[in-house]
Scaffold this motif. Structure first.
Motif, PDB file in Angstrom:
ATOM      1  N   LEU A  79       0.808  -1.212   0.000  1.00  0.00           N
ATOM      2  CA  LEU A  79       0.000   0.000   0.000  1.00  0.00           C
ATOM      3  C   LEU A  79       0.846   1.269   0.000  1.00  0.00           C
ATOM      4  O   LEU A  79       0.561   2.224  -0.719  1.00  0.00           O
ATOM      5  CB  LEU A  79      -0.934   0.006   1.204  1.00  0.00           C
ATOM      6  N   TYR A  80       1.899   1.286   0.816  1.00  0.00           N
ATOM      7  CA  TYR A  80       2.699   2.493   0.987  1.00  0.00           C
ATOM      8  C   TYR A  80       3.491   2.881  -0.259  1.00  0.00           C
ATOM      9  O   TYR A  80       4.079   3.963  -0.313  1.00  0.00           O
ATOM     10  CB  TYR A  80       3.625   2.371   2.197  1.00  0.00           C
ATOM     11  N   THR A  81       3.502   2.021  -1.288  1.00  0.00           N
ATOM     12  CA  THR A  81       4.184   2.359  -2.544  1.00  0.00           C
ATOM     13  C   THR A  81       3.238   3.015  -3.546  1.00  0.00           C
ATOM     14  O   THR A  81       3.683   3.464  -4.604  1.00  0.00           O
ATOM     15  CB  THR A  81       4.809   1.108  -3.197  1.00  0.00           C
ATOM     16  N   LEU A  82       1.952   3.079  -3.224  1.00  0.00           N
ATOM     17  CA  LEU A  82       0.979   3.698  -4.138  1.00  0.00           C
ATOM     18  C   LEU A  82       1.108   5.218  -4.080  1.00  0.00           C
ATOM     19  O   LEU A  82       1.110   5.794  -2.994  1.00  0.00           O
ATOM     20  CB  LEU A  82      -0.451   3.294  -3.754  1.00  0.00           C
ATOM     21  N   PRO A  83       1.201   5.869  -5.216  1.00  0.00           N
ATOM     22  CA  PRO A  83       1.284   7.332  -5.209  1.00  0.00           C
ATOM     23  C   PRO A  83      -0.020   7.977  -4.734  1.00  0.00           C
ATOM     24  O   PRO A  83      -1.107   7.433  -4.945  1.00  0.00           O
ATOM     25  CB  PRO A  83       1.534   7.689  -6.680  1.00  0.00           C
ATOM     26  N   ILE A  84       0.109   9.138  -4.114  1.00  0.00           N
ATOM     27  CA  ILE A  84      -1.070   9.920  -3.748  1.00  0.00           C
ATOM     28  C   ILE A  84      -1.839  10.214  -5.033  1.00  0.00           C
ATOM     29  O   ILE A  84      -1.254  10.510  -6.061  1.00  0.00           O
ATOM     30  CB  ILE A  84      -0.661  11.203  -3.013  1.00  0.00           C
ATOM     31  N   MET A  88      -8.564   3.253  -6.343  1.00  0.00           N
ATOM     32  CA  MET A  88      -8.732   1.805  -6.237  1.00  0.00           C
ATOM     33  C   MET A  88     -10.180   1.470  -5.973  1.00  0.00           C
ATOM     34  O   MET A  88     -10.934   2.281  -5.432  1.00  0.00           O
ATOM     35  CB  MET A  88      -7.826   1.248  -5.139  1.00  0.00           C
ATOM     36  N   ARG A  89     -10.550   0.281  -6.405  1.00  0.00           N
ATOM     37  CA  ARG A  89     -11.876  -0.244  -6.114  1.00  0.00           C
ATOM     38  C   ARG A  89     -11.694  -1.318  -5.058  1.00  0.00           C
ATOM     39  O   ARG A  89     -10.902  -2.240  -5.212  1.00  0.00           O
ATOM     40  CB  ARG A  89     -12.537  -0.827  -7.357  1.00  0.00           C
ATOM     41  N   VAL A  90     -12.431  -1.154  -3.955  1.00  0.00           N
ATOM     42  CA  VAL A  90     -12.399  -2.097  -2.844  1.00  0.00           C
ATOM     43  C   VAL A  90     -13.835  -2.529  -2.614  1.00  0.00           C
ATOM     44  O   VAL A  90     -14.657  -1.738  -2.150  1.00  0.00           O
ATOM     45  CB  VAL A  90     -11.812  -1.452  -1.577  1.00  0.00           C
ATOM     46  N   GLU A  94     -15.202   2.911  -4.433  1.00  0.00           N
ATOM     47  CA  GLU A  94     -14.031   3.492  -5.079  1.00  0.00           C
ATOM     48  C   GLU A  94     -13.456   4.516  -4.110  1.00  0.00           C
ATOM     49  O   GLU A  94     -14.196   5.291  -3.493  1.00  0.00           O
ATOM     50  CB  GLU A  94     -14.401   4.177  -6.399  1.00  0.00           C
ATOM     51  N   MET A  95     -12.129   4.490  -3.939  1.00  0.00           N
ATOM     52  CA  MET A  95     -11.470   5.444  -3.055  1.00  0.00           C
ATOM     53  C   MET A  95     -10.192   5.948  -3.690  1.00  0.00           C
ATOM     54  O   MET A  95      -9.696   5.346  -4.639  1.00  0.00           O
ATOM     55  CB  MET A  95     -11.242   4.851  -1.663  1.00  0.00           C
ATOM     56  N   GLU A  96      -9.691   7.050  -3.158  1.00  0.00           N
ATOM     57  CA  GLU A  96      -8.487   7.681  -3.679  1.00  0.00           C
ATOM     58  C   GLU A  96      -7.478   7.870  -2.549  1.00  0.00           C
ATOM     59  O   GLU A  96      -7.836   8.366  -1.467  1.00  0.00           O
ATOM     60  CB  GLU A  96      -8.830   9.042  -4.285  1.00  0.00           C
ATOM     61  N   VAL A  97      -6.232   7.496  -2.808  1.00  0.00           N
ATOM     62  CA  VAL A  97      -5.158   7.652  -1.818  1.00  0.00           C
ATOM     63  C   VAL A  97      -4.880   9.140  -1.621  1.00  0.00           C
ATOM     64  O   VAL A  97      -4.645   9.870  -2.586  1.00  0.00           O
ATOM     65  CB  VAL A  97      -3.875   6.914  -2.261  1.00  0.00           C
ATOM     66  N   THR A  98      -4.914   9.590  -0.359  1.00  0.00           N
ATOM     67  CA  THR A  98      -4.702  11.005  -0.045  1.00  0.00           C
ATOM     68  C   THR A  98      -3.459  11.242   0.810  1.00  0.00           C
ATOM     69  O   THR A  98      -2.964  12.363   0.872  1.00  0.00           O
ATOM     70  CB  THR A  98      -5.917  11.581   0.705  1.00  0.00           C
ATOM     71  N   ILE A 124      -1.779   3.791   4.910  1.00  0.00           N
ATOM     72  CA  ILE A 124      -2.211   4.827   3.972  1.00  0.00           C
ATOM     73  C   ILE A 124      -3.610   5.290   4.338  1.00  0.00           C
ATOM     74  O   ILE A 124      -4.333   4.615   5.074  1.00  0.00           O
ATOM     75  CB  ILE A 124      -2.159   4.352   2.496  1.00  0.00           C
ATOM     76  N   PHE A 125      -3.966   6.448   3.796  1.00  0.00           N
ATOM     77  CA  PHE A 125      -5.280   7.032   4.041  1.00  0.00           C
ATOM     78  C   PHE A 125      -5.924   7.359   2.704  1.00  0.00           C
ATOM     79  O   PHE A 125      -5.242   7.725   1.751  1.00  0.00           O
ATOM     80  CB  PHE A 125      -5.147   8.289   4.901  1.00  0.00           C
ATOM     81  N   THR A 126      -7.243   7.222   2.674  1.00  0.00           N
ATOM     82  CA  THR A 126      -7.989   7.474   1.440  1.00  0.00           C
ATOM     83  C   THR A 126      -9.245   8.287   1.748  1.00  0.00           C
ATOM     84  O   THR A 126      -9.675   8.378   2.900  1.00  0.00           O
ATOM     85  CB  THR A 126      -8.425   6.155   0.766  1.00  0.00           C
ATOM     86  N   LYS A 127      -9.815   8.842   0.680  1.00  0.00           N
ATOM     87  CA  LYS A 127     -11.147   9.428   0.769  1.00  0.00           C
ATOM     88  C   LYS A 127     -12.052   8.596  -0.113  1.00  0.00           C
ATOM     89  O   LYS A 127     -11.613   8.001  -1.107  1.00  0.00           O
ATOM     90  CB  LYS A 127     -11.154  10.899   0.358  1.00  0.00           C
TER      91      LYS A 127
END
Length: 143
Positions: A79-84, A88-90, A94-98, A124-127
């Motif tokens: 997860l921590y390698t995903l760019p802001i 992603m669909r979970v 659907e959420m976005e890395v913030t 990581i955190f998402t909205k």
């Protein structure tokens, strides 16, 4: 592709979260009923089992899903390698890395117990972009 191992919730801040059967994640809010949800950039927290395993590898036992106060415990994606800005669909959501990582608050129970906490580095955190349910076993797909 990854998958959800657990959906975790707490009614108050500063305590480990408890696993639930499924959670409803609402746009501009996060996990309904969770103390950390709200209209801000850190609506949902995610931590990979791979990161939890790193703490357990140094000999600390008793950590299970939710103990690092993550809403979603995952596996199969670093997860921590995903760019802001990554979407992603979970499950249905659907959420976005913030944000990647966070500052560990003073008096963190995990840091006090272990001497280290992986959430500030690898969580990581998402909205939430699209509302819906997430449950253990749901797939995580990077969009």
């Amino acid at each position: 592709m990854g998958k959800v191992l657990a959906v975790n919730i707490s009614k108050e801040k500063g305590v480990p979260k408890e696993a639930i059967e499924k959670g409803y994640f609402e746009v501009d809010h996060g996990l309904v009923g969770d103390a950390h949800a709200g209209k801000w950039h850190r609506q949902v927290s995610l931590l990979g089992q791979e990161s939890i395993d790193k703490i357990m590898a140094v000999g600390v036992e008793g950590f299970c899903t939710g103990k690092f106060a993550e809403n979603l415990t995952t596996e199969g994606i670093e997860l921590y390698t995903l760019p802001i800005g990554t979407r992603m669909r979970v499950g249905e959501v659907e959420m976005e890395v913030t944000q990647i990582g966070k500052e560990c608050h003073h008096g963190c129970a995990i840091r006090n117990l272990v001497g280290d906490c992986v959430m500030p580095r690898e969580g990581i955190f998402t909205k939430v972009i699209t509302s819906g349910y997430i449950k253990p076993g749901d797939e995580i797909t990077i969009i």
